[in-house]
Design an enzyme around this catalytic site. Structure first.
Site, short mmCIF file in Angstrom:
data_model
loop_
_atom_site.label_atom_id
_atom_site.label_comp_id
_atom_site.label_asym_id
_atom_site.label_seq_id
_atom_site.Cartn_x
_atom_site.Cartn_y
_atom_site.Cartn_z
N ASN A 207 0.98 -1.14 -0.49
CA ASN A 207 0.08 0.07 0.10
C ASN A 207 0.59 1.40 -0.11
O ASN A 207 0.18 2.33 -0.21
CB ASN A 207 -0.76 -0.23 1.38
CG ASN A 207 -1.64 1.37 1.18
OD1 ASN A 207 -2.72 1.44 0.25
ND2 ASN A 207 -1.67 1.74 2.28
N SER B 60 -2.59 0.31 -7.27
CA SER B 60 -2.39 0.88 -8.25
C SER B 60 -3.33 1.86 -8.21
O SER B 60 -3.22 2.95 -6.94
CB SER B 60 -2.71 0.08 -9.21
OG SER B 60 -2.50 1.11 -10.79
N LYS C 12 2.83 4.04 -10.88
CA LYS C 12 1.57 2.93 -10.85
C LYS C 12 1.37 2.10 -12.14
O LYS C 12 1.28 1.38 -12.19
CB LYS C 12 0.19 4.17 -10.40
CG LYS C 12 0.65 4.23 -8.74
CD LYS C 12 0.46 3.89 -8.76
CE LYS C 12 0.50 3.93 -6.86
NZ LYS C 12 0.39 3.57 -5.98
N TYR D 247 4.78 8.95 -10.19
CA TYR D 247 3.35 8.98 -9.87
C TYR D 247 3.50 8.12 -10.81
O TYR D 247 2.86 6.54 -10.50
CB TYR D 247 2.69 9.62 -9.53
CG TYR D 247 1.35 9.03 -8.41
CD1 TYR D 247 1.50 8.48 -6.77
CD2 TYR D 247 0.12 8.56 -8.90
CE1 TYR D 247 0.41 8.14 -6.01
CE2 TYR D 247 -0.43 8.35 -8.34
CZ TYR D 247 -0.85 7.85 -6.69
OH TYR D 247 -1.65 6.79 -6.02
N VAL E 29 -9.42 8.80 -2.82
CA VAL E 29 -9.61 8.73 -1.27
C VAL E 29 -9.06 9.91 -0.28
O VAL E 29 -8.02 10.71 -0.37
CB VAL E 29 -8.65 7.34 -1.15
CG1 VAL E 29 -9.81 6.78 0.29
CG2 VAL E 29 -9.06 6.47 -1.50
N THR F 285 -7.70 11.21 1.83
CA THR F 285 -6.43 10.89 3.10
C THR F 285 -5.77 11.66 2.67
O THR F 285 -5.40 12.52 1.88
CB THR F 285 -5.48 9.34 2.48
OG1 THR F 285 -5.15 9.57 0.87
CG2 THR F 285 -6.40 8.06 1.74
N1 LIG Z 1 -5.19 8.79 -1.99
C1 LIG Z 1 -6.06 8.45 -3.20
O1 LIG Z 1 -6.96 9.73 -4.15
C2 LIG Z 1 -5.06 8.01 -4.04
C3 LIG Z 1 -5.83 7.34 -5.11
C4 LIG Z 1 -5.41 5.83 -6.21
C5 LIG Z 1 -4.04 5.29 -5.38
N2 LIG Z 1 -3.98 5.47 -3.84
C6 LIG Z 1 -2.54 5.41 -3.49
O2 LIG Z 1 -2.73 3.79 -2.00
C7 LIG Z 1 -1.79 4.38 -1.22
C8 LIG Z 1 -2.48 4.84 0.22
O3 LIG Z 1 -2.20 6.21 -0.02
P1 LIG Z 1 -2.62 7.35 0.97
O4 LIG Z 1 -4.14 7.96 -0.49
O5 LIG Z 1 -3.60 6.72 1.90
O6 LIG Z 1 -1.95 7.60 0.90
P2 LIG Z 1 -1.04 8.83 2.20
O7 LIG Z 1 -2.22 9.36 3.44
O8 LIG Z 1 -0.19 9.97 1.61
O9 LIG Z 1 -0.64 7.43 2.86
C9 LIG Z 1 0.79 6.71 2.54
C10 LIG Z 1 1.05 5.74 3.61
O10 LIG Z 1 1.95 5.17 2.68
C11 LIG Z 1 3.40 5.40 3.63
N3 LIG Z 1 4.93 4.94 2.93
C12 LIG Z 1 4.95 6.22 2.07
N4 LIG Z 1 6.29 6.14 1.99
C13 LIG Z 1 6.65 4.95 2.95
C14 LIG Z 1 8.22 4.80 3.04
N5 LIG Z 1 9.61 5.10 2.05
N6 LIG Z 1 8.07 3.19 3.49
C15 LIG Z 1 6.99 2.83 4.54
N7 LIG Z 1 5.46 3.46 4.35
C16 LIG Z 1 5.37 4.55 3.61
C17 LIG Z 1 2.73 6.52 4.88
O11 LIG Z 1 3.70 5.87 6.50
P3 LIG Z 1 3.73 7.20 7.00
O12 LIG Z 1 2.32 7.40 7.68
O13 LIG Z 1 4.12 6.05 7.48
O14 LIG Z 1 4.79 7.77 5.87
C18 LIG Z 1 1.13 5.90 5.32
O15 LIG Z 1 1.01 4.69 5.81
C19 LIG Z 1 -0.63 4.51 -1.83
O16 LIG Z 1 -0.21 3.11 -2.50
C20 LIG Z 1 -1.47 6.00 -3.38
O17 LIG Z 1 -0.88 5.62 -4.15
C21 LIG Z 1 -4.48 6.58 -3.38
#
Ligand SMILES: NC(=O)c1ccc[n+]([C@@H]2O[C@H](COP(=O)([O-])OP(=O)(O)OC[C@H]3O[C@@H](n4cnc5c(N)ncnc54)[C@H](OP(=O)(O)O)[C@@H]3O)[C@@H](O)[C@H]2O)c1
Length: 200
Positions: free
Chosen positions: A36, A90, A109, A105, A138, A140
């Site tokens: 993730n 993804s 992906k 990014y 999402v 976040t």
């Molecule tokens: N949010 C969206 O709209 C969206 C859309 C499509 C896909 N995604 C994908 O969903 C996944 C989760 O994203 P999110 O939205 O939850 O983003 P987020 O809120 O920024 O969280 C990202 C997560 O990844 C962890 N992380 C980042 N760099 C890391 C590293 N070097 N080693 C270990 N952990 C690391 C962070 O840990 P820390 O908090 O400890 O830094 C956090 O738990 C990602 O792969 C993102 O690309 C998100």
């Protein structure tokens, strides 16, 4: 959260190969992997941002190689035991034309999708499945981070799209995406790139 469900949380930077490898060893046998971790930086036009190729590489280290390392540490054990569920996270950014102003990014992906599709085919018949999930846009910290950039840096299309989704209350709740991933893990879908927009 781990404590709340009687589990254990171990922390590692997925870009730090040695530290990650020592943490993963402590997990022992793993049946379910959800890769993730992801970062959306650097944001901006490739030619304009002070992209420093090192920053680009650092993003790919997390988004692509982080997933490859986490999966790679577990997949042979899963195959040997005849059971495993691998989910990579993804994004719609993986499809052309990608997410504007997010070249690293989108590129990483797209690579995650291909990595997962290859895995799914190779693992066919082993009892181990691999799926890439696109979780929607999402609500976040990643979205908050994206909205924190000025329009001059990210461009009008990016700025209006993500501010608009937020203002109209159209972001997906993290719990909805998580429940979708759980459904993939519990179900028997295999070899697909799943998209929350089309699969709900
Ligand atoms: N949010 C969206 O709209 C969206 C859309 C499509 C896909 N995604 C994908 O969903 C996944 C989760 O994203 P999110 O939205 O939850 O983003 P987020 O809120 O920024 O969280 C990202 C997560 O990844 C962890 N992380 C980042 N760099 C890391 C590293 N070097 N080693 C270990 N952990 C690391 C962070 O840990 P820390 O908090 O400890 O830094 C956090 O738990 C990602 O792969 C993102 O690309 C998100």
């Amino acid at each position: 959260m781990a404590a709340a469900i009687g589990g254990t949380a171990l922390v590692a930077d997925v870009a730090d190969r040695d530290r990650l490898s020592s943490v993963l060893q402590r997990f022992g046998e793993v049946d379910i992997v959800v890769a993730n971790a992801g970062v959306v930086w650097p944001l901006g036009r490739f030619a304009d941002v002070d992209v420093d190729v090192a920053q680009w590489e650092a993003a790919v280290q997390v988004n692509l190689f982080g997933a490859v390392r986490v999966v790679g540490a577990q997949v042979s054990g899963m195959v040997a035991r005849g059971y495993g569920r691998i989910v990579t996270i993804s994004s719609g950014a993986a499809d052309p034309p990608g997410m504007p102003s997010a070249n690293a990014y989108s590129t990483s992906k797209a690579a995650v999708d291909m990595f997962t599709l290859h895995l799914a085919r190779e693992l066919s018949g082993t009892g181990v499945t691999a799926n890439a999930v696109r979780p929607g846009v999402v609500d976040t910290a990643m979205q908050t981070f994206m909205r924190s950039h000025p329009v001059e840096q990210v461009g009008t299309e990016f700025y209006e799209r993500f501010h608009g989704l937020h203002e109209r209350g159209e972001l997906v709740a993290p719990e909805t995406s998580a429940a979708f991933v759980v459904g993939v893990v519990l179900g028997d879908r295999n070899g697909e790139v799943l998209d929350i927009r089309t699969s709900q």
